[in-house]
Motif scaffolding. Sequence first.
Motif, PDB file in Angstrom:
ATOM      1  N   ASN A   1      38.670 -14.575  15.019  1.00 21.41           N
ATOM      2  CA  ASN A   1      39.850 -15.200  15.636  1.00 21.41           C
ATOM      3  C   ASN A   1      39.689 -15.259  17.139  1.00 21.41           C
ATOM      4  N   LEU A   2      39.249 -14.165  17.748  1.00 23.34           N
ATOM      5  CA  LEU A   2      39.038 -14.134  19.196  1.00 23.34           C
ATOM      6  C   LEU A   2      37.961 -15.135  19.617  1.00 23.34           C
ATOM      7  N   ALA A   3      36.868 -15.199  18.849  1.00 23.43           N
ATOM      8  CA  ALA A   3      35.794 -16.138  19.170  1.00 23.43           C
ATOM      9  C   ALA A   3      36.281 -17.584  19.090  1.00 23.43           C
ATOM     10  N   THR A   4      37.099 -17.882  18.095  1.00 24.08           N
ATOM     11  CA  THR A   4      37.652 -19.237  17.968  1.00 24.08           C
ATOM     12  C   THR A   4      38.544 -19.562  19.155  1.00 24.08           C
ATOM     13  N   TYR A   5      39.312 -18.578  19.593  1.00 29.77           N
ATOM     14  CA  TYR A   5      40.228 -18.787  20.725  1.00 29.77           C
ATOM     15  C   TYR A   5      39.460 -19.149  21.997  1.00 29.77           C
ATOM     16  N   VAL A   6      38.319 -18.482  22.231  1.00 26.85           N
ATOM     17  CA  VAL A   6      37.543 -18.759  23.443  1.00 26.85           C
ATOM     18  C   VAL A   6      36.566 -19.923  23.252  1.00 26.85           C
ATOM     19  N   GLY A   7      36.502 -20.478  22.033  1.00 27.67           N
ATOM     20  CA  GLY A   7      35.651 -21.634  21.786  1.00 27.67           C
ATOM     21  C   GLY A   7      34.201 -21.306  21.544  1.00 27.67           C
ATOM     22  N   ALA A   8      33.921 -20.160  20.896  1.00 27.64           N
ATOM     23  CA  ALA A   8      32.545 -19.760  20.603  1.00 27.64           C
ATOM     24  C   ALA A   8      32.324 -19.723  19.099  1.00 27.64           C
ATOM     25  N   PRO A   9      31.430 -20.579  18.559  1.00 31.56           N
ATOM     26  CA  PRO A   9      31.109 -20.498  17.132  1.00 31.56           C
ATOM     27  C   PRO A   9      30.238 -19.281  16.855  1.00 31.56           C
ATOM     28  N   VAL A  10      30.768 -18.326  16.100  1.00 30.81           N
ATOM     29  CA  VAL A  10      30.029 -17.099  15.803  1.00 30.81           C
ATOM     30  C   VAL A  10      29.799 -16.993  14.307  1.00 30.81           C
ATOM     31  N   SER A  11      28.928 -16.078  13.925  1.00 29.86           N
ATOM     32  CA  SER A  11      28.598 -15.881  12.517  1.00 29.86           C
ATOM     33  C   SER A  11      29.651 -14.993  11.859  1.00 29.86           C
ATOM     34  N   THR A  12      30.346 -15.530  10.856  1.00 26.72           N
ATOM     35  CA  THR A  12      31.290 -14.698  10.112  1.00 26.72           C
ATOM     36  C   THR A  12      30.542 -13.672   9.267  1.00 26.72           C
ATOM     37  N   THR A  13      29.340 -14.030   8.828  1.00 31.00           N
ATOM     38  CA  THR A  13      28.523 -13.063   8.085  1.00 31.00           C
ATOM     39  C   THR A  13      28.218 -11.851   8.949  1.00 31.00           C
TER      40      THR A  13
END
Length: 493
Positions: free
Chosen positions: A156-168
């Motif tokens: 959620n935090l990564a989405t807020y700052v606009g960073a695509p991260v690995s959910t895995t």
Amino acid sequence: MADNPLGSQWKTLDRDLNRIGQLEMATNYVARPMVGLGIALAFILLAFLIAIIWFGGTEGSLIVAAAAAVGAYMAINIGANDVANNMGPAVGANALTMGGAIAIAAVCESAGALLAGGDVVSTISKGIIDTKAVEDGQVFMWAMMAALISSALWVNLATYVGAPVSTTHSVVGGVMGAGIAAAGMTAVNWPTMGTIAASWVISPVLGGLIAAMFLALIKHKIIYREDKIAAARVWVPILVGIMAGVFATYLAMKGLKRIVKIDLQTALLVGAAIGVATYFITKPLILRQSQGLENRNKSLKVLFGIPLVFSAALLSFAHGANDVANAVGPLAAIVHASEFGDFSSKVAIPMWVMIIGAFGISFGLFLFGPKLIRMVGSQITKLNPMRAYCVALSAAITVIVASWLGLPVSSTHIAVGGIFGVGFYREWHMERRLRGLKGPVPAAKTIASIERRRRKLVRRSHFMTIVAAWVITVPAAALMSAAIFSVLYWFAI
């Protein structure tokens, strides 16, 4: 001439109506995010109620219901963040509108999760922690709960700052942190963690290299030819056949495991057969589609548009089949522990749990996905259908190669790595062409021109933000998970 009182009243009324209209527009603008949050909260509450009804008033039903709510929250975050990697290139290349991308992704993600989602999943993320080290089933449930909460919060935090991260990797970090807090450092399988850490580098680099290689092929064989359309008639069917073969192999190996078990060799044979068949089917279609097209790059984009749409849809199907486990794997572990009083490294996922994961991903995509889709598709580097095609193809090929090598990889890292690979290849290629120019151009002016073009091709700020987010995902999720587990366990006792 006397003033017209009626006209003055009309002017006052117009001004008042304009103010009201502006107020309504401002209210709608502010309320729009609140609508998304309201729908998301309603879905999370629905998941909680479904779990309560399913388990009735049995012992531990409240823990399962809370885990179902957190699992729904995690699924929403996966839809908001992860799905952008599949649809972003197609949207950025203008092969799909935002609405079309969301509709296709929602259908394909849900279909992949429900039809081909893994019925048996490693609930502790591929052996991250040793279940024997956590002897108490209650402690194990709290550990899985902490892993779910921490990974969902991080995504959620990564989405807020606009960073695509690995959910895995977020789930891996969450499970590792909770395992350490519950049973100490010896509970973690450190060789497995080392392999996952290596994949942080291997998967994006491999995805970037493969994407750059195909872009170089397209430039050399089609774009820089004198007769681009004639070259496209030869090479586009070959490239579409390669794409069909690769995706057939990818889906046979990763997306159909619930229906039938297929090993890598069989999947490659299936992919080769479908690739050859697609080539012969596509060749006359490309010939017909290319009739009357002008001999310029804009015409080539037409020929790559439809294959790109199909590749995005297939990537979404396979993503739904595989990554739904990130949302519901720990939840399935909690459900199993609650029902049977013990825990296992592998458990069957109940259908109601799969439905929560599938619909949560779709809701997250619909409500919050456009932000990351725009970022991935257009804000890292400029994409067109040829470049986006290279990114999609590299994602599928990299997963196949990684499976053959036995490497755990992230679809997010691969797809974004492919975009970076395309952008950096274009920078290198542009610099090479500019340095090869002949004539009385001053060296300083040439270098300045190169630097200006380089800044336009890949945005360094996004590159640094995304790489930093990738590096800290596992440790950040682990620290959050350990803290959350400590709080939950303290309240439990």
